[in-house]
Scaffold this motif. Structure first.
Motif, mmCIF file in Angstrom:
data_model
loop_
_atom_site.group_PDB
_atom_site.id
_atom_site.type_symbol
_atom_site.label_atom_id
_atom_site.label_comp_id
_atom_site.label_asym_id
_atom_site.label_seq_id
_atom_site.Cartn_x
_atom_site.Cartn_y
_atom_site.Cartn_z
ATOM 1 N N GLN A 1 55.451 22.163 40.379
ATOM 2 C CA GLN A 1 56.160 21.302 39.547
ATOM 3 C C GLN A 1 55.651 20.918 38.203
ATOM 4 O OE1 GLN A 1 57.331 17.968 42.109
ATOM 5 N NE2 GLN A 1 59.389 19.151 42.571
ATOM 6 N N ALA A 2 56.430 20.755 37.061
ATOM 7 C CA ALA A 2 56.153 20.423 35.904
ATOM 8 C C ALA A 2 55.220 18.924 36.340
ATOM 9 C CB ALA A 2 57.204 20.119 34.937
ATOM 10 N N GLY A 3 54.082 18.986 35.311
ATOM 11 C CA GLY A 3 53.062 18.041 35.458
ATOM 12 C C GLY A 3 51.909 18.199 36.404
ATOM 13 N N GLY A 4 52.072 19.307 37.427
ATOM 14 C CA GLY A 4 51.182 19.528 38.432
ATOM 15 C C GLY A 4 49.936 20.609 37.993
ATOM 16 N N SER A 5 49.013 20.753 38.803
ATOM 17 C CA SER A 5 47.912 21.538 38.353
ATOM 18 C C SER A 5 47.753 23.028 39.318
ATOM 19 C CB SER A 5 46.557 20.607 38.508
ATOM 20 O OG SER A 5 46.782 19.512 37.917
ATOM 21 N N LEU A 6 46.910 23.761 38.714
ATOM 22 C CA LEU A 6 46.679 25.099 39.385
ATOM 23 C C LEU A 6 45.456 25.428 38.885
ATOM 24 C CD1 LEU A 6 49.850 27.438 39.517
ATOM 25 C CD2 LEU A 6 48.694 26.168 41.410
ATOM 26 N N ARG A 7 44.482 26.077 39.870
ATOM 27 C CA ARG A 7 43.186 26.590 39.420
ATOM 28 C C ARG A 7 43.270 27.935 39.498
ATOM 29 N NH1 ARG A 7 37.115 26.143 41.930
ATOM 30 N NH2 ARG A 7 35.915 25.972 39.965
ATOM 31 N N LEU A 8 43.159 28.950 38.464
ATOM 32 C CA LEU A 8 42.997 30.482 38.670
ATOM 33 C C LEU A 8 41.408 30.973 38.707
ATOM 34 C CD1 LEU A 8 45.664 31.335 36.043
ATOM 35 C CD2 LEU A 8 45.828 30.901 38.353
ATOM 36 N N SER A 9 41.531 31.739 39.644
ATOM 37 C CA SER A 9 39.988 32.322 39.628
ATOM 38 C C SER A 9 40.016 33.810 39.484
ATOM 39 C CB SER A 9 39.412 32.445 41.170
ATOM 40 O OG SER A 9 39.232 30.890 41.583
ATOM 41 N N CYS A 10 38.920 34.378 38.881
ATOM 42 C CA CYS A 10 38.842 35.795 38.502
ATOM 43 C C CYS A 10 37.417 36.353 38.950
ATOM 44 C CB CYS A 10 39.266 36.119 37.092
ATOM 45 S SG CYS A 10 38.916 37.873 36.523
ATOM 46 N N THR A 11 37.243 37.176 39.785
ATOM 47 C CA THR A 11 35.974 37.554 40.309
ATOM 48 C C THR A 11 35.707 38.991 40.148
ATOM 49 O OG1 THR A 11 35.982 36.077 42.286
ATOM 50 C CG2 THR A 11 34.411 38.033 42.442
ATOM 51 N N VAL A 12 34.578 39.256 39.325
ATOM 52 C CA VAL A 12 34.215 40.575 38.868
ATOM 53 C C VAL A 12 33.287 41.323 39.735
ATOM 54 C CG1 VAL A 12 33.266 42.035 36.944
ATOM 55 C CG2 VAL A 12 34.174 39.684 36.446
ATOM 56 N N SER A 13 33.769 42.450 40.142
ATOM 57 C CA SER A 13 32.643 43.047 41.164
ATOM 58 C C SER A 13 32.301 44.767 40.676
ATOM 59 C CB SER A 13 33.358 43.357 42.526
ATOM 60 O OG SER A 13 34.736 43.855 42.495
ATOM 61 N N GLY A 14 31.416 45.389 41.072
ATOM 62 C CA GLY A 14 31.193 46.640 40.786
ATOM 63 C C GLY A 14 29.743 46.817 40.389
ATOM 64 N N THR A 15 29.235 47.863 39.701
ATOM 65 C CA THR A 15 28.157 48.089 39.175
ATOM 66 C C THR A 15 27.697 47.419 37.807
ATOM 67 O OG1 THR A 15 28.968 49.990 37.923
ATOM 68 C CG2 THR A 15 27.886 50.469 40.149
ATOM 69 N N ILE A 16 27.552 46.097 37.951
ATOM 70 C CA ILE A 16 27.252 45.076 36.734
ATOM 71 C C ILE A 16 25.885 44.944 36.395
ATOM 72 C CG2 ILE A 16 28.008 42.680 36.169
ATOM 73 C CD1 ILE A 16 30.093 42.959 38.085
ATOM 74 N N ALA A 17 25.760 44.962 35.205
ATOM 75 C CA ALA A 17 24.362 44.547 34.779
ATOM 76 C C ALA A 17 24.551 43.396 34.253
ATOM 77 C CB ALA A 17 23.800 45.751 33.627
ATOM 78 N N SER A 18 25.557 43.207 33.310
ATOM 79 C CA SER A 18 25.724 41.663 32.824
ATOM 80 C C SER A 18 27.154 41.743 32.377
ATOM 81 C CB SER A 18 24.741 41.375 31.643
ATOM 82 O OG SER A 18 25.337 42.311 30.640
ATOM 83 N N ILE A 19 27.593 40.388 32.347
ATOM 84 C CA ILE A 19 29.021 40.064 31.943
ATOM 85 C C ILE A 19 28.927 39.355 30.680
ATOM 86 C CG2 ILE A 19 31.315 39.143 32.517
ATOM 87 C CD1 ILE A 19 30.409 39.346 35.251
ATOM 88 N N ASN A 20 29.610 39.686 29.435
ATOM 89 C CA ASN A 20 29.597 39.034 28.100
ATOM 90 C C ASN A 20 30.739 38.047 28.234
ATOM 91 O OD1 ASN A 20 27.011 40.467 27.352
ATOM 92 N ND2 ASN A 20 28.543 42.271 27.068
ATOM 93 N N GLY A 21 31.415 38.003 27.183
ATOM 94 C CA GLY A 21 32.558 37.085 27.142
ATOM 95 C C GLY A 21 33.629 37.472 28.239
ATOM 96 N N MET A 22 34.392 36.236 28.574
ATOM 97 C CA MET A 22 35.329 36.503 29.494
ATOM 98 C C MET A 22 36.640 35.599 28.808
ATOM 99 S SD MET A 22 33.275 35.844 33.138
ATOM 100 C CE MET A 22 34.319 36.738 34.060
ATOM 101 N N ARG A 23 37.788 35.829 29.224
ATOM 102 C CA ARG A 23 39.141 35.788 28.668
ATOM 103 C C ARG A 23 40.191 35.402 29.419
ATOM 104 N NH1 ARG A 23 36.293 38.392 24.865
ATOM 105 N NH2 ARG A 23 36.359 37.700 22.662
ATOM 106 N N TRP A 24 41.091 34.707 29.368
ATOM 107 C CA TRP A 24 42.414 34.584 30.005
ATOM 108 C C TRP A 24 43.546 34.782 29.015
ATOM 109 C CZ3 TRP A 24 42.851 34.396 35.263
ATOM 110 C CH2 TRP A 24 42.137 33.913 36.145
#
Length: 120
Positions: free
Chosen positions: A12-35
């Motif tokens: 409902q309007a006025g409420g809250s949510l929390r989004l998550s985004c998990t990165v997986s794979g052959t990762i050496a490093s993660i730079n900037g992240m965006r929504w």
């Protein structure tokens, strides 16, 4: 590299949510992240970004209501959304600039999107 977004839903309007985004794979490093977010029939809109060191920036439309954060140990990006408005209704996408262990240059990767619906 795969980005898995989750946490969307109906609120409902006025409420809250929390989004998550998990990165997986052959990762050496993660730079900037965006929504980003996209309403059907409209262009995708940038919402917020965060650097590796934690510096952040927000679109004016969400400033003061949304908070972007990341857990580098978990390769996970978050978006805490408070005081939600009906106009925040959209599909939310995460994007990460990732240096893999198998390719010489970092590249941008997108998650599949998670629907956020805010009722009035």
């Amino acid at each position: 590299v795969q980005l898995q977004a989750s946490g969307g839903g109906l609120v409902q309007a006025g409420g809250s949510l929390r989004l998550s985004c998990t990165v997986s794979g052959t990762i050496a490093s993660i730079n900037g992240m965006r929504w980003y977010r996209q309403v059907s029939g409209q262009q995708r809109e940038w919402v917020a970004w965060i650097t590796t060191g934690g510096s952040t920036n927000y679109a004016d439309s969400v400033k003061g209501r949304f908070t972007i954060s990341r857990d580098n140990a978990k390769n996970t990006l978050y978006l805490q959304m408070n005081s939600l408005h009906p106009e925040d209704t959209a599909v939310y996408y995460c994007r990460a600039n990732v240096q893999t262990t198998t390719y010489g240059y970092p590249a941008d990767y997108w998650g599949q999107g998670t629907q956020v619906t805010v009722s009035s």
